[in-house]
Scaffold this motif. Structure first.
Motif, short mmCIF file in Angstrom:
data_model
loop_
_atom_site.label_atom_id
_atom_site.label_comp_id
_atom_site.label_asym_id
_atom_site.label_seq_id
_atom_site.Cartn_x
_atom_site.Cartn_y
_atom_site.Cartn_z
N ALA A 46 -46.60 81.26 13.68
CA ALA A 46 -46.63 80.69 12.33
C ALA A 46 -45.33 80.96 11.57
N ALA A 47 -44.82 82.18 11.66
CA ALA A 47 -43.59 82.53 10.94
C ALA A 47 -42.41 81.72 11.48
N GLU A 48 -42.35 81.58 12.79
CA GLU A 48 -41.27 80.82 13.43
C GLU A 48 -41.37 79.34 13.06
N ASP A 49 -42.58 78.80 13.03
CA ASP A 49 -42.79 77.40 12.66
C ASP A 49 -42.35 77.15 11.22
N LEU A 50 -42.67 78.08 10.35
CA LEU A 50 -42.28 77.96 8.95
C LEU A 50 -40.75 77.99 8.83
N ARG A 51 -40.13 78.91 9.55
CA ARG A 51 -38.67 79.03 9.52
C ARG A 51 -38.01 77.73 10.01
N THR A 52 -38.57 77.16 11.08
CA THR A 52 -38.04 75.91 11.63
C THR A 52 -38.19 74.76 10.64
N ALA A 53 -39.34 74.69 9.97
CA ALA A 53 -39.57 73.61 9.00
C ALA A 53 -38.56 73.69 7.85
N VAL A 54 -38.35 74.90 7.34
CA VAL A 54 -37.40 75.08 6.24
C VAL A 54 -35.99 74.74 6.71
N LYS A 55 -35.66 75.13 7.94
CA LYS A 55 -34.33 74.85 8.49
C LYS A 55 -34.10 73.35 8.60
N ARG A 56 -35.11 72.62 9.07
CA ARG A 56 -34.98 71.17 9.21
C ARG A 56 -34.82 70.50 7.85
N LEU A 57 -35.54 70.99 6.84
CA LEU A 57 -35.40 70.43 5.49
C LEU A 57 -33.97 70.65 4.98
N ASP A 58 -33.45 71.86 5.19
CA ASP A 58 -32.10 72.16 4.73
C ASP A 58 -31.07 71.30 5.46
N LYS A 59 -31.26 71.13 6.76
CA LYS A 59 -30.33 70.30 7.53
C LYS A 59 -30.37 68.85 7.08
N GLY A 60 -31.58 68.36 6.82
CA GLY A 60 -31.73 66.98 6.35
C GLY A 60 -31.03 66.77 5.02
#
Length: 89
Positions: A46-60
Motif C-alpha cells: 500500500a505504501a509503495e502504491d501510494l508513493r507511485t501514484a504521487v510520483k506519476r501525478l508529479d511527473k504528469g
C-alpha cells in the motif's frame, strides 16, 4: 486533410502527442485506483502504491500532461481518501 506540408507534419505530431498523453493519463488513473484499493484491503504494498501514484501525478504535471494545480488537487484528494481508509480500517 491539409495540403500544406507543415500542417501535415503538425497533424502527425499532434496525433502522436495525443496518444502519448492519453496513455499517461490512463496510467495516472490506474495508479490512483491501485493505491486506494491496496490501502483499503490492507495490502503490504500500500505504501509503495501510494508513493507511485504521487510520483506519476508529479511527473504528469512536470511534463504538462495535467496542470500542476490539478495534480495538487488530486494528491490532496488521494491523501484524504487514504487517511480516511486508514483511520476506519
Amino acid at each position: 486533410m491539409a495540403n500544406i506540408k507543415s500542417q501535415i507534419k503538425r497533424n502527425r505530431q499532434n496525433e502522436k502527442r495525443h496518444q502519448r498523453n492519453k496513455a499517461a493519463k490512463s496510467e495516472i488513473k490506474t495508479r490512483l485506483k491501485t493505491a486506494v484499493t491496496s490501502t483499503g484491503s490492507g495490502a503490504e504494498s500500500a505504501a509503495e502504491d501510494l508513493r507511485t501514484a504521487v510520483k506519476r501525478l508529479d511527473k504528469g504535471a512536470a511534463r504538462g500532461i495535467i496542470h500542476k494545480n490539478q495534480a495538487a488537487k488530486r494528491k490532496s484528494r488521494l491523501m484524504r481518501r487514504i487517511n480516511a481508509l486508514r483511520s476506519n480500517g
